[in-house]
Design a protein around this motif. Structure first.
Motif, mmCIF file in Angstrom:
data_model
loop_
_atom_site.group_PDB
_atom_site.id
_atom_site.type_symbol
_atom_site.label_atom_id
_atom_site.label_comp_id
_atom_site.label_asym_id
_atom_site.label_seq_id
_atom_site.Cartn_x
_atom_site.Cartn_y
_atom_site.Cartn_z
ATOM 1 N N THR A 2 39.145 -129.267 59.683
ATOM 2 C CA THR A 2 38.547 -128.567 58.555
ATOM 3 C C THR A 2 39.298 -127.267 58.286
ATOM 4 O O THR A 2 40.068 -126.787 59.120
ATOM 5 C CB THR A 2 37.070 -128.241 58.839
ATOM 6 N N ARG A 3 39.104 -126.732 57.120
ATOM 7 C CA ARG A 3 39.648 -125.422 56.761
ATOM 8 C C ARG A 3 38.495 -124.553 56.288
ATOM 9 O O ARG A 3 37.666 -124.975 55.492
ATOM 10 C CB ARG A 3 40.705 -125.552 55.661
ATOM 11 N N HIS A 30 43.794 -127.486 50.176
ATOM 12 C CA HIS A 30 44.493 -127.157 51.425
ATOM 13 C C HIS A 30 45.481 -128.248 51.839
ATOM 14 O O HIS A 30 45.346 -128.866 52.907
ATOM 15 C CB HIS A 30 43.495 -126.920 52.558
ATOM 16 N N ARG A 32 48.437 -129.918 53.644
ATOM 17 C CA ARG A 32 49.213 -129.596 54.842
ATOM 18 C C ARG A 32 50.114 -130.776 55.162
ATOM 19 O O ARG A 32 49.702 -131.924 55.095
ATOM 20 C CB ARG A 32 48.290 -129.299 56.035
ATOM 21 N N ASP A 76 35.853 -138.012 49.320
ATOM 22 C CA ASP A 76 36.501 -137.020 50.178
ATOM 23 C C ASP A 76 36.295 -135.586 49.704
ATOM 24 O O ASP A 76 36.712 -134.644 50.394
ATOM 25 C CB ASP A 76 38.005 -137.299 50.263
ATOM 26 N N HIS A 141 42.658 -131.147 53.091
ATOM 27 C CA HIS A 141 41.505 -130.661 53.850
ATOM 28 C C HIS A 141 40.561 -129.967 52.867
ATOM 29 O O HIS A 141 40.484 -128.739 52.826
ATOM 30 C CB HIS A 141 41.958 -129.698 54.948
ATOM 31 N N GLU A 143 37.761 -128.144 50.731
ATOM 32 C CA GLU A 143 36.743 -127.158 51.095
ATOM 33 C C GLU A 143 36.137 -126.574 49.825
ATOM 34 O O GLU A 143 36.856 -126.126 48.938
ATOM 35 C CB GLU A 143 37.365 -126.031 51.939
#
Length: 269
Positions: A2-3, A30, A32, A76, A141, A143
């Protein structure tokens, strides 16, 4: 993983109660560096594209394939942007070649993931792709975070707040535009990540202002924007999509949710 974006370093709504009506939620993606599969939500990763459907090509460069930019499964991300009926997958591609005063030419597709069946492999990116226009594969990720309008605040409100914003910055070192208002990086919904004066498109059909769908930015972290860096990335840094759009700018996608064909437009700065 998670972020978690840290809370704003100052109580925004106490210091600037006038901006409360301009609060919106956004989904920070996010991205990555990773190895996403076609069935994953990703930035720059392989798409869940039907084998029986032609791969999109640029309308301005005959035969030049577009490249995958973003794929988002509805399951998601927080339920913030309404997906069209019967669709649970958002896919964004763009042509990475030079287009005069434009960086890229995008395409937006909505579909049902369950209806895809066999998957088509993406063609190679064009050899003449502009520098930094082809994203490296990244996992997401997502959020949900709140943000406040920055460049989109009405001019009369800016005039009212300017002295207070300057005073708060002198006393605390925190700047409203950079540290307190609009979340940086690639994101779904919320406010566009403008770097200068906003240019909102209107729908060519109904003439209503379009809704912000997606921001794809060159980087999530740049200079003083470290205040938005998630806790998980503070001490170890991260690798992103290696985008370099213009002068480290962003591409903003908009759509009309009133018209049944869901027309879209894009801006960049």
């Amino acid at each position: 993983m998670t972020r978690r974006t840290p809370p704003r370093p100052l109580p925004v709504e106490e210091l600037f109660p006038e901006v409360v009506p301009f609060r919106r939620d956004t989904v920070r993606l996010h991205p990555r560096r990773g190895e996403p599969a076609p069935g994953d939500s990703s930035l720059g990763g392989p798409l869940l594209w039907p084998a029986g459907e032609p791969w999109p090509s640029c309308p301005e460069h005959s035969g030049s394939p577009m490249v995958a930019v973003v794929q988002i499964h509805r399951a998601d991300v927080p339920d913030l942007v309404p997906f069209p009926a019967g669709c649970d997958l958002l896919q964004v591609l763009w042509c990475p070649l030079y287009h005069g005063d434009r960086w890229v030419v995008p395409a937006v597709h909505w579909r049902s993931a369950a209806a895809v069946g066999p998957v088509r492999q993406a063609p190679p990116a064009p050899a003449r792709a502009g520098y930094g226009n082809v994203p490296r594969p990244c996992v997401l990720h997502p959020e949900l975070v709140p943000e406040y309008a920055s460049w989109d605040l009405p001019q009369e409100l800016w005039d009212e707040l300017e002295d207070r914003i300057d005073r708060v910055q002198r006393e605390t070192g925190w700047d409203y535009q950079v540290h307190l208002s609009t979340a940086p990086g690639s994101k779904l919904g919320g406010w566009p990540g403008w770097g200068q004066d906003p240019v909102w498109p209107c729908c060519p059909g109904c003439r209503r202002p379009m809704d912000h769908l997606l921001t794809v930015e060159s980087t999530e972290e740049s200079g003083p924007r470290w205040a938005w860096t998630p806790a998980e990335d503070r001490d170890r840094g991260f690798e992103g999509a290696d985008l370099s759009l213009g002068d480290l700018g962003g591409v903003y996608l908009f759509e009309c949710r009133s018209c049944p064909d869901r027309p879209f437009a894009h801006r960049f700065d």
